[in-house]
Each structure stands twice: as C-alpha cells, then as structure tokens.
Enzyme design. Structure first.
Site, mmCIF file in Angstrom:
data_model
loop_
_atom_site.group_PDB
_atom_site.id
_atom_site.type_symbol
_atom_site.label_atom_id
_atom_site.label_comp_id
_atom_site.label_asym_id
_atom_site.label_seq_id
_atom_site.Cartn_x
_atom_site.Cartn_y
_atom_site.Cartn_z
ATOM 1 N N HIS A 77 0.825 -1.209 0.000
ATOM 2 C CA HIS A 77 0.000 0.000 0.000
ATOM 3 C C HIS A 77 0.857 1.256 0.000
ATOM 4 O O HIS A 77 2.099 1.203 0.130
ATOM 5 C CB HIS A 77 -0.962 0.002 1.200
ATOM 6 C CG HIS A 77 -0.290 0.035 2.543
ATOM 7 N ND1 HIS A 77 0.237 1.182 3.087
ATOM 8 C CD2 HIS A 77 -0.069 -0.954 3.464
ATOM 9 C CE1 HIS A 77 0.734 0.916 4.286
ATOM 10 N NE2 HIS A 77 0.572 -0.373 4.538
ATOM 11 N N CYS A 92 2.924 -4.817 6.787
ATOM 12 C CA CYS A 92 2.613 -4.605 5.371
ATOM 13 C C CYS A 92 3.819 -4.025 4.633
ATOM 14 O O CYS A 92 4.810 -3.618 5.237
ATOM 15 C CB CYS A 92 1.427 -3.650 5.233
ATOM 16 S SG CYS A 92 -0.162 -4.359 5.748
#
Length: 301
Positions: A191, A207
């Site tokens: 992301h 992440c």
C-alpha cells in the site's frame, strides 16, 4: 538495520515532499543477474539522506549502509557518497512482484518488455516482521478504508489511553494512502502512505509500504492474480563473464525477539561460490562483518 531507532525521530523532523521514479533496468540477456551502475554523488550544503533517498528513489537504510560513518542528517559538503543503484537481482523466477526483505526493495518484472523496475519499500518493524511467502494479488482498492487489526488497536490503546476506531475512512488520516493491494487471503497489503517517512525502513505493522507515486504506478501495472514472492535473502551472488564473481551482502534483519541472526557459518552454496582461496575468504569475512549492501567483485581465479 537496528540503527532505525536512533535516526527515526530526527529524520521525521526534516521531511518534505519530493517526486521520484522507479529504477528501471533491462533484464540481463546472459546468465548474469547484475543490473545498474553505482552512482557517485558529491554532498552539498543542505543535503540529508532522506532527501537524497527520495531524489534517487533508494532506501534510507540502504543509503546509510552504503556510506558508513557519514552523518545522515548533515553529510559534510564535498563528501563523495555512494548511491546504491546497482544490485544483483534475486535468485529465482523473474516474474510479477518479488520483495527481498533484507534489501527493503521491491522488484517488478515486466517480462513482455524484458525490464525490471525497482522500488524502496518499508517493511514490518521488530515485533511485526513481514512474513516470507509466495502468493498473488487477490484484491485491489483505490482510496481504501483501513480496518486496524486487534493487535494494532490494543497497541494504540496502551500508547494513547483511548480506543482506536475500528475503521479509518479513506483520506489524509488513512495510513494506507490512496492505493492498496491484498496479498492472498492474508491481512498483509502492499500500500501507499500518508506520510513521507518509513520508506526503506522497518516502520510498518507488517505490510509493504511504498511512496504514493510508486504504489500508484505499481497498482496500475499489477492486475489481480499477479504473482507475489516475499523472500529474506541477505546474501546474493552472480557471475559476470565465466571467471568474475559478484557478491552482495546486506545486514540480516533483527527478528521479532530482538535477536540479530548471524550470517556465519556460511552456507554450502556460498562456500562453493567463493571457493577456498584465502584472499577471497578474507573479502567475504570483511563483508559479512560489515555489510555495505553493494555488489562487490571477488577476485577472478
């Protein structure tokens, strides 16, 4: 990599916005996996590593590793810096997205055009280490909402003394930024970010974090089903010409318990690659004890 705790707060105070582009290379047509060339840069007044990392689209810690002993906040004007724009491609199938945690780099392989695009990324901090895996992109969201995990909300409560919302809507307060892609059925995403720090560092909850302009590019190039491979390979090796060997060694990542893994004893594969020449073994030992993250030529036999 454990230097992050010392520099993280200071770097945040100096950040501003810069545009950047992926490093793009033609895939080698021979058996070599070496791409790019080292960039040499002379520091000027007002330079600092976070700005230079964004200017050259390399990782902050990679820049520190390549330039030991240089103050990352105020490099002395006139200092010649090494920018790590040369690298050995990870071993294995060159397809889709490959992320090497040890390098804090993401590789996107465009097999049709025979090119590779390389991006710095942020990965899981100590206690939230990003896992190694082989999977695929299963979901893509533009302007994603963020649903913090129970662990994340518990940490927030302990730190701030108040409950964290179960959902953070898309917008400037959303740490996922404008684009997010899910890996398999896991909670792990590739992301963007709503802040400029943390790229090329261990700063996420697991992440893969990218600059806004980088994730926008990758989002458009990666359809659902794109293969994703996450590895943790601090030592990479290749040949250029039959008798010229190149090795690239990165600092091993501190694990979730705070332990720094040792690269010794060397694996059988590294032993076969290096051979038994005392001079070559001495070079290897120096690189293991003080990794610089740069491709280094081992003396030809």
């Amino acid at each position: 990599m454990n230097k992050i705790a010392f520099w993280f707060t200071k770097v945040c105070l100096l950040l501003t916005c810069f545009t950047s582009n992926a490093l793009e290379f033609n895939l080698p047509q021979d058996k070599s996996r070496l791409v790019g060339e080292l960039t040499y840069y002379t520091a000027k007044k007002g330079d600092y590593f976070q700005k230079l990392a964004e200017d050259f689209n390399v990782g902050f810690l990679a820049l520190m590793e390549a330039n030991p002993g240089v103050d990352p906040l105020r490099p002395e004007p006139g200092t010649e810096l090494l920018i790590p724009t040369q690298m050995i491609l990870p071993y294995g199938k060159h397809e889709g997205i490959v992320i090497n945690l040890s390098e804090l780099r993401l590789y996107f392989f465009d097999t049709k055009k025979q090119k590779v695009h390389v991006f710095p990324v942020g990965i899981g901090r100590i206690g939230h280490m990003t896992p190694t895996l082989i999977d695929k992109i299963t979901e893509k969201r533009k302007n994603p909402n963020w649903f913090p995990t129970a662990d994340h909300r518990e940490e927030y409560l302990e730190k701030h003394g108040k409950e964290m919302p179960k959902m953070i809507p898309a917008g400037p307060d959303n740490p996922l930024g404008d684009y997010a892609m899910r890996i398999g059925t896991s909670a792990y995403l590739i992301h963007g970010t709503n802040q400029r720090f943390g790229i090329g560092m261990r700063a996420s909850a697991g992440c893969i974090r990218m600059h806004p302009e980088d994730i926008e590019w990758l989002f458009k190039k990666s359809p659902s089903g794109t293969r994703v491979k996450i590895i943790n390979t601090p030592i990479k090796m290749t040949y250029i010409e039959p008798d010229t060997r190149i090795i690239e060694i990165h600092s091993p990542l501190t694990d979730n318990e705070g332990n720094i893994p040792s690269l010794l004893p060397i694996s059988n594969g590294v032993q076969r690659f290096i051979g038994n020449n005392p001079e070559d073994l001495e070079i290897l030992e120096e690189l293991i004890l003080d990794p610089n993250g740069l491709p280094v030529e081992i003396r030809s036999e």
